[in-house]
Design a protein around this motif. Sequence first.
Motif, short mmCIF file in Angstrom:
data_model
loop_
_atom_site.label_atom_id
_atom_site.label_comp_id
_atom_site.label_asym_id
_atom_site.label_seq_id
_atom_site.Cartn_x
_atom_site.Cartn_y
_atom_site.Cartn_z
N ARG A 265 2.87 2.45 -3.09
CA ARG A 265 2.44 1.08 -3.32
C ARG A 265 2.88 0.59 -4.69
O ARG A 265 3.34 -0.56 -4.84
N HIS A 269 5.06 -2.59 -5.65
CA HIS A 269 4.62 -3.57 -6.64
C HIS A 269 5.73 -3.83 -7.66
O HIS A 269 6.08 -4.98 -7.96
N GLU A 305 1.61 -4.00 2.59
CA GLU A 305 0.76 -5.16 2.29
C GLU A 305 0.88 -5.63 0.85
O GLU A 305 0.48 -6.76 0.53
N VAL A 306 1.44 -4.81 -0.05
CA VAL A 306 1.45 -5.19 -1.46
C VAL A 306 2.63 -6.08 -1.82
O VAL A 306 2.72 -6.54 -2.97
N THR A 307 3.54 -6.34 -0.91
CA THR A 307 4.75 -7.10 -1.24
C THR A 307 4.96 -8.25 -0.27
O THR A 307 4.58 -8.17 0.90
N ARG A 358 -6.83 1.06 4.92
CA ARG A 358 -6.51 0.05 3.93
C ARG A 358 -7.61 -0.10 2.88
O ARG A 358 -7.34 -0.17 1.68
N ARG A 362 -7.19 0.47 -1.13
CA ARG A 362 -7.44 -0.63 -2.07
C ARG A 362 -8.49 -0.23 -3.11
O ARG A 362 -8.36 -0.56 -4.30
N GLU A 365 -6.89 2.09 -5.59
CA GLU A 365 -5.93 1.37 -6.45
C GLU A 365 -6.65 0.51 -7.49
O GLU A 365 -6.11 0.24 -8.57
#
Length: 390
Positions: A265, A269, A305-307, A358, A362, A365
């Motif tokens: 991830r 990012h 999902e992060v981009t 997920r 999250r 993170e």
Amino acid sequence: MYEHILVRYGEINTKGNNRSQLERLLLSNIQNALGQWPQIKVRRISSRTLVSLHGAPVEAVLGKLEKVFGIRSLSPVMAAPLDVAAITEVAAQVLEEARHLGSTFKVKVRRGNKQFPLDSMELARHVGGALAERFTELQVDVHEPNVTVHIDVRDDGAYVYADVVEGAGGFPVGMSGRVGALLSGGIDSPVAVWQAMRRGLVVDLVHFHSFPFTSERAQRKVEDLAKTLAGWSGSLNLNLVSLTQTQAAIRKSCPEGLRTILLRRMMFHISTALGKQYGWLAFVTGDSLGQVASQTLSGLHVVDEVTDLTIIRPLVAEDKLDIIRRAQAIGTYETSILPYDDCCSLFAPKRPKTQPKRDEVRLAEAELDVEGLIAAALQAVEVKKIDRDA
């Protein structure tokens, strides 16, 4: 002695209104690939490109052209004026060059110039008969000949050849836009980059490292891979990005089983931020579904999902053995298997979580200073320009 190389297009022929634009791009890529021979002239002839050698070595030039995307096939050719006797004489020279390939031959004619007095069948019969009289030790075989003498009749002359060399196919690099691509140093990612370039993409390479925990030899390995890939596309930008600080933060604050997913991830990012500088719309990875713990469908879903970049995974459904065969064919395999650890393998957890959720990712993170780690990584990016071999 062959004086020219005839270049045939691949998928460019399927294009309509923008075909001429793609042909111009391909011509430019061909000229760049052959830059070490300034005497070579490149021009379009109808739906082909003609490379006039002017003394450049035919085998070396063929080797360069085989790596130009957009080319379907190549043939060293001899040129003849639009005269039956002259064409016959050149065809005899071509057959003389190729007679070692076997004891049978045939003549095949393509008549693009409809003003030529003989049609394709008439010219093939005339030249074939003359060759049979001259080369009495050879037999005509119209079904499965050892040698086929091709005659391509064009407006400016006839081009005669016996050899057809397979090209790289695809679209000319530069047709499809600009993307970033992860180059890890393993077997898969160089193949994914190659396939992206084959679809006409200009690729900026991104390599994440953990120096000093990963060695200088590991970095040289990646640079060697980039140089091999540059032989197919021209110059490449290699962005070297340190993950040492990021990995230390993940190791300190996050569950061990999620380390690899969190690291991926963070790569995405950082790549997203880097992509804003380059203008990328997409990012290419060598992920192959189920091949390692982080490449399960759940893992890919959580990472993506992060981009907001489109993630292109050319190998996602490929078999490993097929990937290895492709790596061998494009010249990256022997370098990829050199035993130098990359940042992912060096810090891999003993029991990575293969079905991450997920919400739990999250939450883990959230323990990281994501924006600070991104900024620190971008500030230390080293960019190297990798050129193709002369």
